[in-house]
Scaffold this motif. Sequence first.
Motif, PDB file in Angstrom:
ATOM      1  N   ASN A  30       0.830  -1.195   0.000  1.00  0.00           N
ATOM      2  CA  ASN A  30       0.000   0.000   0.000  1.00  0.00           C
ATOM      3  C   ASN A  30       0.870   1.253   0.000  1.00  0.00           C
ATOM      4  OD1 ASN A  30      -2.391  -1.547   0.235  1.00  0.00           O
ATOM      5  ND2 ASN A  30      -2.051  -1.731   2.437  1.00  0.00           N
ATOM      6  N   ALA A  31       0.532   2.185  -0.891  1.00  0.00           N
ATOM      7  CA  ALA A  31       1.250   3.456  -0.911  1.00  0.00           C
ATOM      8  C   ALA A  31       0.810   4.312   0.271  1.00  0.00           C
ATOM      9  CB  ALA A  31       0.980   4.183  -2.222  1.00  0.00           C
ATOM     10  N   CYS A  32       1.751   4.955   0.913  1.00  0.00           N
ATOM     11  CA  CYS A  32       1.409   5.865   2.010  1.00  0.00           C
ATOM     12  C   CYS A  32       0.674   7.078   1.443  1.00  0.00           C
ATOM     13  CB  CYS A  32       2.663   6.318   2.733  1.00  0.00           C
ATOM     14  SG  CYS A  32       3.699   4.964   3.327  1.00  0.00           S
ATOM     15  N   SER A  33      -0.276   7.590   2.187  1.00  0.00           N
ATOM     16  CA  SER A  33      -1.027   8.747   1.731  1.00  0.00           C
ATOM     17  C   SER A  33      -1.392   9.629   2.913  1.00  0.00           C
ATOM     18  CB  SER A  33      -2.306   8.310   1.002  1.00  0.00           C
ATOM     19  OG  SER A  33      -3.182   7.663   1.898  1.00  0.00           O
ATOM     20  N   LEU A  34      -1.625  10.919   2.621  1.00  0.00           N
ATOM     21  CA  LEU A  34      -1.994  11.857   3.675  1.00  0.00           C
ATOM     22  C   LEU A  34      -3.335  11.495   4.289  1.00  0.00           C
ATOM     23  CD1 LEU A  34      -0.902  15.212   1.994  1.00  0.00           C
ATOM     24  CD2 LEU A  34       0.333  13.867   3.695  1.00  0.00           C
ATOM     25  N   SER A  35      -4.207  10.889   3.492  1.00  0.00           N
ATOM     26  CA  SER A  35      -5.538  10.543   3.995  1.00  0.00           C
ATOM     27  C   SER A  35      -5.500   9.462   5.063  1.00  0.00           C
ATOM     28  CB  SER A  35      -6.436  10.085   2.840  1.00  0.00           C
ATOM     29  OG  SER A  35      -5.891   8.926   2.222  1.00  0.00           O
TER      30      SER A  35
END
Length: 503
Positions: free
Chosen positions: A286-291
Amino acid sequence: MNGWSRSFPSKWGAQPFPLGDVYHIVCDSHGADDIDDWDGLTGWLDKKLDEVGAHRLVRPFIKHAVLNIIDAHESLLHDVGPLSLLARDPEIGPPDKILTVWGPLYESDNGTREIRRLRVGPVHEMPNDDDRKWTAAAAYVAANYKSCQHITRVRVLEVSCLNGECVVQFDGGPEEAKQLYAAIAQPRAHEIINSDEATPCRSCGDCKAAGTCEALLPVDGMLGQNKRGFKSRSVSPRELEEYMACPGRWLLNSALNLPKDEDVGSAAARGLAVHKWLRWSHLEGNACSLSSLPPPEEYDDEFPFLSAQEYETAYPYLLLHANDCPLQIPGVELVHAEKDIYGFDRSSQVVTATRPDLVYMLDNELRIREFKTAAAPYSGGRNEAYDRHLQIPFLISYIARGFAAQLDVESAVVELELIAPEERLLWSWDALDPAIVSMAAGNVRRAVDNWHTDDIWNTYPGPHCGWCPVRHWCPDNGKTMNNAENSETGEKSVSNEIDPPPF
């Protein structure tokens, strides 16, 4: 590789085995005379430490552990009555299928058997799956070991060398022990006997088949040594960094895994918190995201592995990474995250071990990225990052010596992402460029040279002793040595303290 065999120290057992010394000294104490008072016991113990040739760096721990376990033994007698030592390492079964338990077996006149598992650190109040299997096997051996009397009760205990605490893992009759073994331990025993699948692990360095094992990546010559060293064993870049800072610390901490002081510095706590979250995010690709990063004031245990305080500490660093996580790039392919890679350097007879933070493919190029945190960016930039973290040249050497060939890639890069509170920096090195590969090989060789043959493990006392995790056991803690040359090896101590694991 045919005919390979492990190499051992010139003197068998030259690397200390403190738990073994504790075990045998405790067993010898049961038949000793003149240890009824404190002076008699400590005097006798000092003589036993001399007899077993205990290394000076482990003597404080051994003495502490023996006194704790003898004290625990006296307390346990109140529970079951007088006990006598029946056997050391009891075993049962025919010659071709012997089941052995490493531990002392005691017996009472009323038919009670008690077998004890000595733990270097704290006892396991909540046993894991491996603990339950060990307990089942130990109970079965204790119940069926040769006897001249009828056995009515079997107990399996853990006893801590660290503090003398005890926990009962089994207390029942012989039939219960048999049923427990059949249900839990016997299937595992059959699985071990019948399995033909090799799973690389930290113990590979001590394995009799390491030199012929196809599960280990061939990386011959990676460590730059042209002969066998102290013995066949394994090593990681983190361990080599620790050894260069202080060979004595490496021995007590990495090699012997003695109990550690639990207090860690703020830098280590910060790095560990960031690392936990990145591992969780990357593990499934999983790509890290601000959400996925709620503000600290709204944090409500979304991540069970992080406390609210840990999350608040990690939050500004995670924000910077999440803006540019490499798994966000279109076409990126995760190879693995946080997976151990084991290789075998045949020239040095050493198993090499490393755990890259992130391994991925982008445009047919292999990329391995390490994550580090810092209170401020490195003033020396990319060069300082390379010099501070042996993992960088270690990974370059890994790739050049076999990992790139295993993955069938012609282009490979090692990256280091440094995250400071307000800035994120990314540096990279071409892992197949001949000049870079040659430089990395020299870095690795120099890091390995002394470790490879050392059998003294001198300490390098200094300011770093104040945060050494095994300072409690070190007899040299508190002494001063301002980077003086070591009289035994002629090597200078390392002045820069290494980053605590994993950052």
